[in-house]
Design a protein around this motif. Sequence first.
Motif, PDB file in Angstrom:
ATOM      1  N   MET A  69       5.247  -2.362  10.074  1.00 37.90           N
ATOM      2  CA  MET A  69       6.674  -2.645  10.254  1.00 37.90           C
ATOM      3  C   MET A  69       7.476  -2.106   9.074  1.00 37.90           C
ATOM      4  O   MET A  69       8.514  -1.475   9.236  1.00 37.90           O
ATOM      5  N   MET A  70       6.960  -2.378   7.853  1.00 38.59           N
ATOM      6  CA  MET A  70       7.656  -1.921   6.665  1.00 38.59           C
ATOM      7  C   MET A  70       7.683  -0.407   6.599  1.00 38.59           C
ATOM      8  O   MET A  70       8.691   0.196   6.196  1.00 38.59           O
ATOM      9  N   GLY A  71       6.578   0.244   6.987  1.00 38.52           N
ATOM     10  CA  GLY A  71       6.549   1.699   6.980  1.00 38.52           C
ATOM     11  C   GLY A  71       7.568   2.304   7.918  1.00 38.52           C
ATOM     12  O   GLY A  71       8.268   3.263   7.571  1.00 38.52           O
ATOM     13  N   PRO A 134       7.026   1.858   0.040  1.00 40.45           N
ATOM     14  CA  PRO A 134       7.932   2.884  -0.495  1.00 40.45           C
ATOM     15  C   PRO A 134       7.367   3.616  -1.697  1.00 40.45           C
ATOM     16  O   PRO A 134       7.609   4.815  -1.871  1.00 40.45           O
ATOM     17  N   GLN A 135       6.596   2.920  -2.548  1.00 34.36           N
ATOM     18  CA  GLN A 135       6.035   3.578  -3.730  1.00 34.36           C
ATOM     19  C   GLN A 135       5.037   4.655  -3.341  1.00 34.36           C
ATOM     20  O   GLN A 135       5.000   5.747  -3.909  1.00 34.36           O
ATOM     21  N   MET A 136       4.182   4.367  -2.350  1.00 37.41           N
ATOM     22  CA  MET A 136       3.253   5.388  -1.876  1.00 37.41           C
ATOM     23  C   MET A 136       3.996   6.530  -1.190  1.00 37.41           C
ATOM     24  O   MET A 136       3.626   7.695  -1.308  1.00 37.41           O
ATOM     25  N   SER A 137       5.061   6.203  -0.473  1.00 38.79           N
ATOM     26  CA  SER A 137       5.800   7.202   0.297  1.00 38.79           C
ATOM     27  C   SER A 137       6.595   8.146  -0.590  1.00 38.79           C
ATOM     28  O   SER A 137       6.776   9.317  -0.258  1.00 38.79           O
ATOM     29  N   VAL A 138       7.092   7.646  -1.722  1.00 35.84           N
ATOM     30  CA  VAL A 138       7.974   8.458  -2.542  1.00 35.84           C
ATOM     31  C   VAL A 138       7.210   9.531  -3.319  1.00 35.84           C
ATOM     32  O   VAL A 138       7.799  10.542  -3.723  1.00 35.84           O
ATOM     33  N   LEU A 139       5.892   9.360  -3.510  1.00 39.24           N
ATOM     34  CA  LEU A 139       5.119  10.364  -4.252  1.00 39.24           C
ATOM     35  C   LEU A 139       5.092  11.715  -3.534  1.00 39.24           C
ATOM     36  O   LEU A 139       5.490  12.728  -4.124  1.00 39.24           O
ATOM     37  N   PRO A 140       4.642  11.793  -2.263  1.00 37.35           N
ATOM     38  CA  PRO A 140       4.678  13.103  -1.599  1.00 37.35           C
ATOM     39  C   PRO A 140       6.090  13.590  -1.310  1.00 37.35           C
ATOM     40  O   PRO A 140       6.298  14.790  -1.085  1.00 37.35           O
ATOM     41  N   LYS A 211      13.087  11.166  -6.731  1.00 37.78           N
ATOM     42  CA  LYS A 211      13.918  11.954  -5.823  1.00 37.78           C
ATOM     43  C   LYS A 211      13.141  12.190  -4.533  1.00 37.78           C
ATOM     44  O   LYS A 211      11.932  12.412  -4.561  1.00 37.78           O
ATOM     45  N   GLU A 212      13.832  12.148  -3.420  1.00 35.00           N
ATOM     46  CA  GLU A 212      13.198  12.367  -2.128  1.00 35.00           C
ATOM     47  C   GLU A 212      13.508  13.799  -1.679  1.00 35.00           C
ATOM     48  O   GLU A 212      14.424  14.051  -0.902  1.00 35.00           O
ATOM     49  N   LYS A 213      12.692  14.725  -2.183  1.00 34.38           N
ATOM     50  CA  LYS A 213      12.977  16.152  -2.002  1.00 34.38           C
ATOM     51  C   LYS A 213      12.266  16.775  -0.807  1.00 34.38           C
ATOM     52  O   LYS A 213      12.841  17.606  -0.109  1.00 34.38           O
ATOM     53  N   TYR A 214      11.009  16.401  -0.593  1.00 34.64           N
ATOM     54  CA  TYR A 214      10.181  17.130   0.358  1.00 34.64           C
ATOM     55  C   TYR A 214       9.931  16.321   1.625  1.00 34.64           C
ATOM     56  O   TYR A 214       8.800  16.060   2.027  1.00 34.64           O
ATOM     57  N   ILE A 215      11.017  15.888   2.266  1.00 34.01           N
ATOM     58  CA  ILE A 215      10.929  15.217   3.558  1.00 34.01           C
ATOM     59  C   ILE A 215      12.002  15.804   4.459  1.00 34.01           C
ATOM     60  O   ILE A 215      13.056  16.256   3.996  1.00 34.01           O
ATOM     61  N   GLU A 216      11.712  15.806   5.752  1.00 33.01           N
ATOM     62  CA  GLU A 216      12.679  16.359   6.702  1.00 33.01           C
ATOM     63  C   GLU A 216      13.873  15.421   6.832  1.00 33.01           C
ATOM     64  O   GLU A 216      13.762  14.214   6.562  1.00 33.01           O
ATOM     65  N   GLY A 363       4.705  18.203  12.840  1.00 36.48           N
ATOM     66  CA  GLY A 363       5.964  18.702  12.304  1.00 36.48           C
ATOM     67  C   GLY A 363       6.934  17.616  11.900  1.00 36.48           C
ATOM     68  O   GLY A 363       8.141  17.829  11.891  1.00 36.48           O
ATOM     69  N   ILE A 364       6.425  16.416  11.564  1.00 33.89           N
ATOM     70  CA  ILE A 364       7.314  15.318  11.182  1.00 33.89           C
ATOM     71  C   ILE A 364       6.910  14.773   9.813  1.00 33.89           C
ATOM     72  O   ILE A 364       5.743  14.810   9.433  1.00 33.89           O
ATOM     73  N   SER A 365       7.910  14.275   9.067  1.00 36.27           N
ATOM     74  CA  SER A 365       7.649  13.571   7.811  1.00 36.27           C
ATOM     75  C   SER A 365       7.525  12.091   8.134  1.00 36.27           C
ATOM     76  O   SER A 365       8.508  11.458   8.518  1.00 36.27           O
ATOM     77  N   ALA A 366       6.332  11.569   8.000  1.00 36.17           N
ATOM     78  CA  ALA A 366       6.082  10.159   8.326  1.00 36.17           C
ATOM     79  C   ALA A 366       5.396   9.473   7.148  1.00 36.17           C
ATOM     80  O   ALA A 366       4.417   8.749   7.314  1.00 36.17           O
ATOM     81  N   ASN A 367       5.923   9.718   5.959  1.00 36.56           N
ATOM     82  CA  ASN A 367       5.305   9.169   4.748  1.00 36.56           C
ATOM     83  C   ASN A 367       5.164   7.656   4.811  1.00 36.56           C
ATOM     84  O   ASN A 367       4.133   7.094   4.458  1.00 36.56           O
TER      85      ASN A 367
END
Length: 462
Positions: A69-71, A134-140, A211-216, A363-367
């Motif tokens: 849910m949080m993801g 969010p911490q895991m997601s923000v790395l990639p 910074k959230e640079k590499y996500i669609e 083809g989706i960003s699903a961090n």
Amino acid sequence: MENKQPKEKLDGKFAFFHATSVSGTAMMIAAILGSYFSIHLTDTVGLTATSVALLMTISTFWDAVNDPMMGLIADRTKTKWGRYRPYFVPAPIFLTIFAVMLWQNPGLGQNGNWWYFLIAYIGYQMTVTMYTMPQMSVLPAHVKSDALRNKVIGYGASATAIMFTVGSSYANSIKGFLGNLFGVSNGWVPLMLILGALSCVSFWGLFATSKEKYIEPLPDRPMSQDLKRILKHKELSPFIIVWIMASMGYGLMFATSVFYVMYYLARPDLIETYMLVVSMGALVSMVVLLPIFLRVFKTGQRALTVSVISSSICYALLFFFGNSNFIFLCVVTFIATALASMQNALVNVLVNDAIDYVQFTEGISANGVISSIKGFAQKMGNTVSNSLPLFLLGLVGYVAGAVGQQNEATLFVLNFMRFGAPIITGLIMLFCLRFNPVEKHYDDIQTMKSMIRDHSDDNHEA
């Protein structure tokens, strides 16, 4: 002439705050809870072992369920600060509140105390979910290079080891010192307040530097569609099982050590000594051996395989001969822990692999979704490591506080959960790693990543 992209550089401030947020004093709180909370509930509050096992099962299962849910929520969050960064602001405040609540003795009777701690523990775990996904997601999203991502993961692993060393080995001493310093009978309260305040610094620092640079750009499709597109990839199932097993093995290491020394060895006076051995082994594993293993064996998967095989040999020795001599126990425990603890960090490499694989195939960003699936798997492992030992102890006649008077079945359970169970979880991991889907698409995924552009200069989502 070939058009080469500039080489990506590691942002030192981001790396520091990423490593010291989840893996900083928040991790020390988790280490203290993992090592001492169960005994606090049984020996201080007076709850039965089976009721604590039920409490852990319910709360940790719900914690696992709310991770996806949080993801999904994080991946669809729209603010001028981004998708993942806003959660780093309130999370450490809630962490501090619930951490203090967990070390109370409310005196509400068996039923009242049980409900109090169920609510407080669920609140704590939901807070951990709020900042972990969010911490895991923000790395990639911030770093594209595999090598740099692995460096940041390595820094976090080192911070985890240090916090576990201090929390597991010296928490009782620090608690006593702070109790005397502030003139309070419950030294856990000032300790949790200090750790919570420090966690605010690290999480707010991560908010400021990430910074959230590499996500669609945020899509218009419903968020449930992303989850369906990801879950249809059954080839990701081995990752989920590996995450569960790694979490179980690491959790059992700390959840059973105090019980093992107190009741299997019947030497409560040696608890701090043994916990120091375990914690120092984890420290050496994360700080020294992890980067060596990654450098020598090249990939996280190969390093994980060697770690599992070598640590399982040590655990087998400890299962059969661990109680023969305390020095032997400490030496082999140190070696086993040094070889095994890195597994919990190495499986984080698979999170980035899964994120890249989904971006390659869909083809989706699903961090956030991938991170939440990993979180779900980790929490399922935590559910087992937190509740299974207590559940089994309750079944075989464990008596709280009866040092040197436990029955044979209780002693067998303690020995098996400490040294036998990690062998089983390791063998399951080795089997699942044979089916890693990223291996056969590695070159294509690297090509895809080289074509991802930096979105940091795009308009903010609103």
